[in-house]
Write a protein that holds these residues in place. Structure first.
Motif, mmCIF file in Angstrom:
data_model
loop_
_atom_site.group_PDB
_atom_site.id
_atom_site.type_symbol
_atom_site.label_atom_id
_atom_site.label_comp_id
_atom_site.label_asym_id
_atom_site.label_seq_id
_atom_site.Cartn_x
_atom_site.Cartn_y
_atom_site.Cartn_z
ATOM 1 N N PRO A 50 -24.344 90.031 50.260
ATOM 2 C CA PRO A 50 -23.226 89.099 50.284
ATOM 3 C C PRO A 50 -22.059 89.751 49.472
ATOM 4 C CG PRO A 50 -24.848 88.166 48.773
ATOM 5 C CD PRO A 50 -25.418 89.357 49.621
ATOM 6 N N PRO A 51 -20.873 89.785 49.655
ATOM 7 C CA PRO A 51 -19.769 90.570 48.948
ATOM 8 C C PRO A 51 -19.632 89.822 47.539
ATOM 9 C CG PRO A 51 -18.676 88.863 50.551
ATOM 10 C CD PRO A 51 -20.160 89.142 50.672
ATOM 11 N N ILE A 52 -19.678 90.706 46.615
ATOM 12 C CA ILE A 52 -19.622 90.408 44.921
ATOM 13 C C ILE A 52 -18.440 91.230 44.354
ATOM 14 C CG2 ILE A 52 -21.210 92.443 44.320
ATOM 15 C CD1 ILE A 52 -22.343 89.975 42.561
ATOM 16 N N GLN A 53 -17.687 92.137 44.883
ATOM 17 C CA GLN A 53 -16.937 93.091 44.348
ATOM 18 C C GLN A 53 -15.890 92.489 43.384
ATOM 19 O OE1 GLN A 53 -13.274 95.146 46.456
ATOM 20 N NE2 GLN A 53 -15.248 96.562 46.762
ATOM 21 N N SER A 54 -15.388 91.251 43.973
ATOM 22 C CA SER A 54 -14.238 90.391 43.146
ATOM 23 C C SER A 54 -14.618 89.398 42.304
ATOM 24 C CB SER A 54 -13.258 89.796 44.434
ATOM 25 O OG SER A 54 -12.783 90.843 45.167
ATOM 26 N N GLU A 55 -15.975 89.177 41.805
ATOM 27 C CA GLU A 55 -16.443 88.496 41.152
ATOM 28 C C GLU A 55 -16.381 88.728 39.688
ATOM 29 O OE1 GLU A 55 -18.099 85.603 41.975
ATOM 30 O OE2 GLU A 55 -17.517 85.836 44.071
ATOM 31 N N PRO A 56 -16.295 87.566 38.698
ATOM 32 C CA PRO A 56 -16.243 87.892 37.433
ATOM 33 C C PRO A 56 -17.362 88.734 36.915
ATOM 34 C CG PRO A 56 -15.972 85.494 37.829
ATOM 35 C CD PRO A 56 -16.649 86.315 38.983
ATOM 36 N N ILE A 57 -17.157 89.698 35.790
ATOM 37 C CA ILE A 57 -17.770 90.598 35.265
ATOM 38 C C ILE A 57 -18.247 90.384 33.676
ATOM 39 C CG2 ILE A 57 -17.863 93.097 34.495
ATOM 40 C CD1 ILE A 57 -15.943 93.500 36.891
ATOM 41 N N THR A 58 -19.555 90.706 33.427
ATOM 42 C CA THR A 58 -20.057 90.831 32.135
ATOM 43 C C THR A 58 -20.189 92.309 31.782
ATOM 44 O OG1 THR A 58 -21.210 88.802 32.007
ATOM 45 C CG2 THR A 58 -21.885 90.227 30.381
ATOM 46 N N ALA A 59 -19.581 92.626 30.814
ATOM 47 C CA ALA A 59 -19.529 94.160 30.148
ATOM 48 C C ALA A 59 -20.708 93.990 29.167
ATOM 49 C CB ALA A 59 -18.144 94.492 29.643
ATOM 50 N N LEU A 60 -21.718 94.674 28.988
ATOM 51 C CA LEU A 60 -22.595 94.461 27.987
ATOM 52 C C LEU A 60 -22.573 95.811 27.130
ATOM 53 C CD1 LEU A 60 -24.932 93.409 26.204
ATOM 54 C CD2 LEU A 60 -26.499 93.791 28.136
ATOM 55 N N LEU A 61 -22.201 95.844 25.850
ATOM 56 C CA LEU A 61 -22.097 97.203 25.137
ATOM 57 C C LEU A 61 -22.855 96.940 23.797
ATOM 58 C CD1 LEU A 61 -17.998 97.213 25.613
ATOM 59 C CD2 LEU A 61 -19.747 98.130 26.922
ATOM 60 N N PRO A 62 -23.834 97.789 23.801
ATOM 61 C CA PRO A 62 -24.765 97.850 22.438
ATOM 62 C C PRO A 62 -24.041 98.690 21.390
ATOM 63 C CG PRO A 62 -26.048 98.143 24.397
ATOM 64 C CD PRO A 62 -24.673 98.158 24.829
ATOM 65 N N ILE A 63 -24.119 98.201 20.169
ATOM 66 C CA ILE A 63 -23.307 98.824 19.121
ATOM 67 C C ILE A 63 -24.501 99.120 17.894
ATOM 68 C CG2 ILE A 63 -21.680 98.626 17.216
ATOM 69 C CD1 ILE A 63 -20.379 96.647 18.751
ATOM 70 N N TYR A 64 -24.326 100.551 17.560
ATOM 71 C CA TYR A 64 -25.336 100.874 16.308
ATOM 72 C C TYR A 64 -24.388 101.731 15.553
ATOM 73 C CZ TYR A 64 -28.592 102.391 13.005
ATOM 74 O OH TYR A 64 -29.070 102.735 11.836
ATOM 75 N N ASN A 65 -23.734 101.704 14.427
ATOM 76 C CA ASN A 65 -22.798 102.672 13.334
ATOM 77 C C ASN A 65 -21.874 103.188 14.505
ATOM 78 O OD1 ASN A 65 -24.241 101.506 11.518
ATOM 79 N ND2 ASN A 65 -25.563 103.441 11.090
ATOM 80 N N ASP A 66 -21.061 102.229 15.083
ATOM 81 C CA ASP A 66 -19.947 102.843 15.920
ATOM 82 C C ASP A 66 -18.645 102.299 15.436
ATOM 83 O OD1 ASP A 66 -21.691 104.220 18.083
ATOM 84 O OD2 ASP A 66 -22.000 102.125 18.766
#
Length: 289
Positions: A50-66
Motif C-alpha cells: 500500500p502507498p505510504i510515501q505521504s504518511e507522517p514520519i517519525t525521525a529517531l535520532l540517538p545522541i551521545y555527547n553530540d
C-alpha cells in the motif's frame, strides 16, 4: 529460537530482495539490492504494498555527547520535515551523555513540541536507543539516523520517492560523489554480514535508513550496541522484506564525537554473537503495510 529455525535462518540468508529497475544508473539515484532486475513491465511483488510515501514520519535520532553538532543537525531536520507538509515527530534518545547534550535537547524541544527528548540514566548503546525510540514512535514511516552531523537530512526527500515500492530504503555512504572507502575492520565486518546473514547491501554501516514502521513488529532489536543496524537489516532480509538502497552524502565533521559512526569491530562482533546464537523474530505476525 529452535535449532531448526536457526538452520533455516542461515540457509535462507540470501532472502528475498526488491527486484526493481532503477530509473537511471547514476550514483545519485536509488539502486536495487537484487543481483538481477526484472525488465520493465513484468510483475513486481512490490506493487502489492500500500502507498505510504505521504504518511507522517517519525525521525529517531540517538545522541551521545553530540552537543557540538546537535543544534544545527536538529534545525536541519526540522527544516526538511516542515517542508514535507505533513505531521512528524523527532525522537531524541540521549544515551547518558556527559557533555550537556540532554540539556540542550530539552531547551530545543521547548521551541518545537514535535521534538521529544528521552534519556537513558546509564549508557546502554545504539541498539538500546533504537529500542527506546521504537517503543515511543507513533507514525507509519520511520527514519533512523544520527545527530553527529555526518549525514544530511535533505537526503530524506529522495528516499521518500522509493518507499512506496519497498519495505525499507537503506543508505550507503558517498563522499564527494565517490563511494566511501572502508577500512580493513569495516571490510571484514561487511563480509561477515554478507556471508553469515546474506546482506548484499553496499554499506550495512550507513546510519541513514527509511522504513515502514510496522515491519518492526517482527524485528525486535536484540543488540545493545552498533551491530543493531546490521541486525535489523539482516532480520528484514530473512523475513522477505523488499529492500532498496540509495547513496547518501557522508561528511565527517572534525571534532565531532561521531560515536555511532566510529564504533569498533569488537563492539559490533559482540552484538553479532548474541544475535547469531539466539535470533529473535518476535510474535509470528506479518506486517500489514
Amino acid at each position: 529460537m529452535p535449532e531448526s529455525s536457526l538452520r533455516k535462518f542461515i540457509k535462507n540468508r540470501q532472502g528475498r530482495y526488491a527486484e526493481m529497475v532503477p530509473e537511471k544508473t547514476e550514483e545519485n539515484v536509488p539502486t536495487s539490492v537484487s543481483s538481477s532486475a526484472k525488465p520493465a513491465g513484468e510483475d513486481d511483488s512490490s506493487a502489492e504494498l500500500p502507498p505510504i510515501q505521504s504518511e507522517p514520519i517519525t525521525a529517531l535520532l540517538p545522541i551521545y555527547n553530540d552537543r557540538a553538532t546537535l543544534q544545527p543537525t536538529l534545525e536541519a531536520w526540522i527544516s526538511v520535515l516542515n517542508s514535507l507538509n505533513r505531521d512528524y515527530e523527532i525522537i531524541l534518545v540521549d544515551d547518558a551523555s556527559t557533555d550537556g547534550s540532554l540539556d540542550l535537547a530539552q531547551t530545543l524541544a521547548e521551541k518545537n513540541p514535535r521534538v521529544r527528548p528521552m534519556r537513558h540514566e546509564t549508557q546502554a548503546g545504539f541498539g538500546a536507543c533504537l529500542r527506546t525510540g521504537l517503543e515511543s514512535a507513533r507514525f507509519p514511516l520511520l527514519l533512523i539516523s544520527t545527530c553527529d552531523g555526518c549525514y544530511q537530512p535533505a537526503e530524506l526527500t529522495r528516499f521518500l520517492k522509493w518507499i512506496d515500492k519497498v519495505h525499507l530504503v537503506a543508505g550507503y555512504r558517498s563522499m564527494d560523489s565517490k563511494r566511501y572507502k572502508r577500512n580493513w575492520g569495516e571490510r571484514l565486518y561487511h563480509w561477515v554480514a554478507r556471508i553469515i546473514f546474506g546482506l548484499r547491501l553496499k554499506d550495512p554501516e550507513c546510519w541513514f535508513f527509511l522504513a515502514r514502521r510496522l515491519i518492526f513488529s517482527r524485528i525486535p532489536i536484540q543488540s545493545t550496541g552498533p551491530f543493531a543496524f546490521a541486525e535489523l537489516l539482516a532480520k528484514a532480509n530473512f523475513l522477505g522484506c523488499l529492500m532498496s538502497e540509495a547513496p547518501v552524502s557522508y561528511q565527517p565533521i572534525p571534532g565531532a564525537n561521531a560515536k555511532w559512526s566510529n564504533s569498533t569491530l569488537r563492539e559490533k562482533l559482540t552484538g553479532f554473537r548474541r544475535v547469531f546464537s539466539h535470533p529473535d523474530f518476535g510474535p509470528a505476525k506479518l506486517p500489514e503495510k
